[in-house]
Design an enzyme around this catalytic site. Structure first.
Site, short mmCIF file in Angstrom:
data_model
loop_
_atom_site.label_atom_id
_atom_site.label_comp_id
_atom_site.label_asym_id
_atom_site.label_seq_id
_atom_site.Cartn_x
_atom_site.Cartn_y
_atom_site.Cartn_z
N THR A 117 0.87 -1.19 0.00
CA THR A 117 0.00 0.00 0.00
C THR A 117 0.90 1.23 0.00
O THR A 117 2.12 1.11 0.16
CB THR A 117 -0.89 0.05 1.26
OG1 THR A 117 -0.05 0.23 2.40
CG2 THR A 117 -1.72 -1.21 1.43
N ASP A 118 0.28 2.41 -0.12
CA ASP A 118 1.10 3.63 -0.14
C ASP A 118 1.86 3.81 1.17
O ASP A 118 2.99 4.27 1.19
CB ASP A 118 0.21 4.85 -0.41
CG ASP A 118 -0.28 4.84 -1.85
OD1 ASP A 118 0.33 4.11 -2.67
OD2 ASP A 118 -1.26 5.54 -2.15
N CYS A 119 1.22 3.43 2.28
CA CYS A 119 1.90 3.64 3.57
C CYS A 119 2.72 2.42 4.00
O CYS A 119 3.59 2.53 4.86
CB CYS A 119 0.90 4.03 4.65
SG CYS A 119 -0.60 3.04 4.67
N TYR A 120 2.44 1.25 3.42
CA TYR A 120 3.21 0.04 3.76
C TYR A 120 3.73 -0.59 2.47
O TYR A 120 3.10 -1.49 1.91
CB TYR A 120 2.32 -0.96 4.51
CG TYR A 120 1.95 -0.50 5.90
CD1 TYR A 120 2.88 -0.52 6.92
CD2 TYR A 120 0.65 -0.07 6.18
CE1 TYR A 120 2.54 -0.10 8.20
CE2 TYR A 120 0.30 0.35 7.45
CZ TYR A 120 1.25 0.34 8.46
OH TYR A 120 0.92 0.75 9.72
N PRO A 121 4.87 -0.13 1.99
CA PRO A 121 5.35 -0.58 0.67
C PRO A 121 5.90 -2.00 0.63
O PRO A 121 5.88 -2.64 -0.41
CB PRO A 121 6.46 0.43 0.33
CG PRO A 121 6.88 1.00 1.64
CD PRO A 121 5.69 0.96 2.54
#
Lengths: 393, 137
Positions: free
Chosen positions: A127-131
């Site tokens: 995700t954008d916050c958890y690459p």
């Protein structure tokens, strides 16, 4: 009549009279219940045995780059990851994907507590916050932010005894049951059992401070399958499995001697948990409850060879008979064996007594006692509507 | 001379697995032989747990005879080990120990292991939930 405050003041001054649930029986026999109420402040109870409904909440700390873990394995044992990014719940009965039931959640908990490094593998969705999508690292108990033992169902108030009338050996969570009523297995510490000493839940509830796994723990309230409505004898002690407790404590201050990963043959993995619960002798009623002896505690023998939820019984026996090494069924002497450790339970009751005597452990009055009116329900038998048309392959 | 009983473990090298040593123990040394357990596969190392009953001199001579043939003879007790430090005395092993070599001390409630009564059936090894009983049979 005594109060928690008065007892704690005595503990502080080193004047509290603390005895184990075994010792209080001797005092009651010699001097009577009134003397117990007057002389004794605290009675320590304990149990040690496999308790499958146990597990630990873990917070691993964030990876760099961060990952939102959606699948987690600890030494190849799957943990529940449907929580926030690096939180997990590892259940005691989870089974290794490589070793089967020889290793599982209970063993990971024991290994963590013993200071052994554990292999953490996790997969996540980018995700954008958890690459990050994958991580594989070694963790230890020290590297974790939190490791909180949270056991949904422990310390059963009494437990049914088990036998087997069939012609084949059964491998159960009560251990090996030999064919043709070859043995009776039982799993309660009898007169040392915590909830048997407080049969009507007058002192145990949310907030009760306890010995858990060698450290400090707390009762959260009723455990799952809590069944206060079980049939009871005149002394209010249930005649089979009844009340249960949900317990929690910080794993980091526990001791691996009292939390042991276990493999029960042809059954699965479990965790042996050591629990000690202090009972304040507030009045004569409690003095009488804590003085209950093995000979006045009965349980029911069930036939585990009948593959139904409600199994036929072979009557009731008391714990004095069970602990004697044999009981009578249909006129025959049948050998008995425990599956929980009285040796360890006695050790825990003595340790807790020592902690209180030395002024290191104070009683906590629960803010909410265990419910006495809940009912135990089976799984509904109604068919799933979506499957009504039959199985489509 | 008194009759005595001894329990021993015989280890046969692969080339002696089909040997008739047991026959000679009975015929030549006048021993009562009771086979408690055996693992014999042609062309592999074989092991037998034997109970020998007879005059002590005859047992000694019989054992010397076996050893002279290249069969290793060891007292039974050496092959099994209960790790007492790790055992929690839960009692699950008691269900399967028909010899009552494992027992519960009613004063301490600790599991005790009496090697002399063990016939190495190994049932306790897989039943022990903590895997603290080990056998090298």
């Amino acid at each position: 009549m005594k109060t928690y405050e008065e007892i704690n003041e005595k503990i502080k001054q080193g004047k509290a009279v603390v005895v184990t649930a075994d010792e209080v029986c001797e005092l009651a026999e010699a001097e009577g219940i009134k003397a117990v109420a007057e002389k004794v402040d605290v009675v320590t109870t304990a149990t040690f045995g496999p308790m499958c409904s146990s597990g630990v909440f873990l917070n691993f700390g964030h990876a760099d780059p961060p990952i939102k873990m959606s699948k987690i394995w600890l030494n190849n044992v799957p943990a529940y990851a449907g929580l926030a990014a690096v939180d997990a719940y590892l259940g005691a009965t989870a089974v290794s994907e490589t070793e089967g039931i020889q290793y599982g959640g209970g063993h990971v908990i024991e290994d963590l507590l013993s200071g052994k490094p554990i292999r953490l593998e996790a997969e996540g969705c980018k995700t954008d916050c958890y690459p990050a999508e994958r991580v594989s690292v070694q963790i230890t108990l020290d590297s974790l932010n939190q490791a909180i033992l949270l056991n949904p169902r422990n310390a059963y108030q009494n437990y049914a005894a088990a036998t087997n009338s069939s012609s084949r050996t059964l491998h159960t969570y009560m251990g090996t049951l030999l064919p043709r009523l070859g043995n009776v297995a039982y799993s309660t510490s009898g007169q040392l059992n915590p909830l048997i000493n407080d049969p009507e839940y007058r002192t145990i509830g949310l907030g009760t401070k306890i010995f858990l796994g060698g450290g400090i723990g707390y009762v959260l309230g009723e455990g799952t399958q809590h069944n206060p409505n079980q049939l009871r004898a005149a002394n209010k002690v249930p005649l089979s499995s009844a009340g249960t407790l949900m317990l929690m404590g910080d794993l980091k201050q526990m001791n691996p001697r009292y939390l042991r990963g276990a493999t029960i043959k042809k059954y699965g993995v479990s965790l042996m948990v050591g629990i000690g619960i202090p009972i304040p002798v507030l009045d004569e009623g409690i003095a009488e409850s804590v003085s209950v002896r093995d000979k006045d505690i009965y349980t029911t023998i069930y036939d585990y060879s009948v593959e139904k939820l409600s199994r036929p019984t072979y009557g009731r026996v008391n714990y004095q008979e069970l602990k004697s090494g044999s009981v009578q069924i249909n006129g025959n002497q049948v050998p008995t064996n425990p599956v929980s450790s009285l040796f360890m339970a006695k050790e825990i009751a003595a340790i807790l007594k020592d902690w209180i005597r030395r002024g290191e452990f104070f009683l906590v009055e629960p803010i909410c006692l265990l419910p006495r009116d809940t009912r135990l329900k089976p799984l509904p038998q109604k068919e799933d509507e979506s499957k009504k048309d039959g199985l489509k392959l | 001379m008194n009759t005595v009983t001894r329990r021993v473990v015989l280890t046969f090298p692969a080339n002696l697995v089909e040997d008739t040593a047991i026959y000679h123990l009975i015929k030549d040394y006048d021993l009562v032989v009771n086979i408690l357990r055996a693992k014999i596969i042609p062309k592999e190392i074989g092991r037998i747990v034997l109970e020998l009953r007879g005059k002590i001199d005859n047992i000694k001579k019989g054992v010397s005879y076996l050893e002279s043939k290249g069969i290793e003879v060891k007292p039974l007790a050496q092959d099994i080990y209960l790790n007492e430090d790790k055992c929690v005395s839960c009692g699950m092993c008691l269900a399967v120990c028909h010899q009552k070599a494992l027992s519960l001390n009613k004063n301490t409630w600790k599991i005790e292991f009496n090697r002399d009564d063990c016939i190495l059936c190994e049932q306790c090894v897989s039943v022990c939930p903590l895997k603290v009983i080990q056998v090298t049979f």
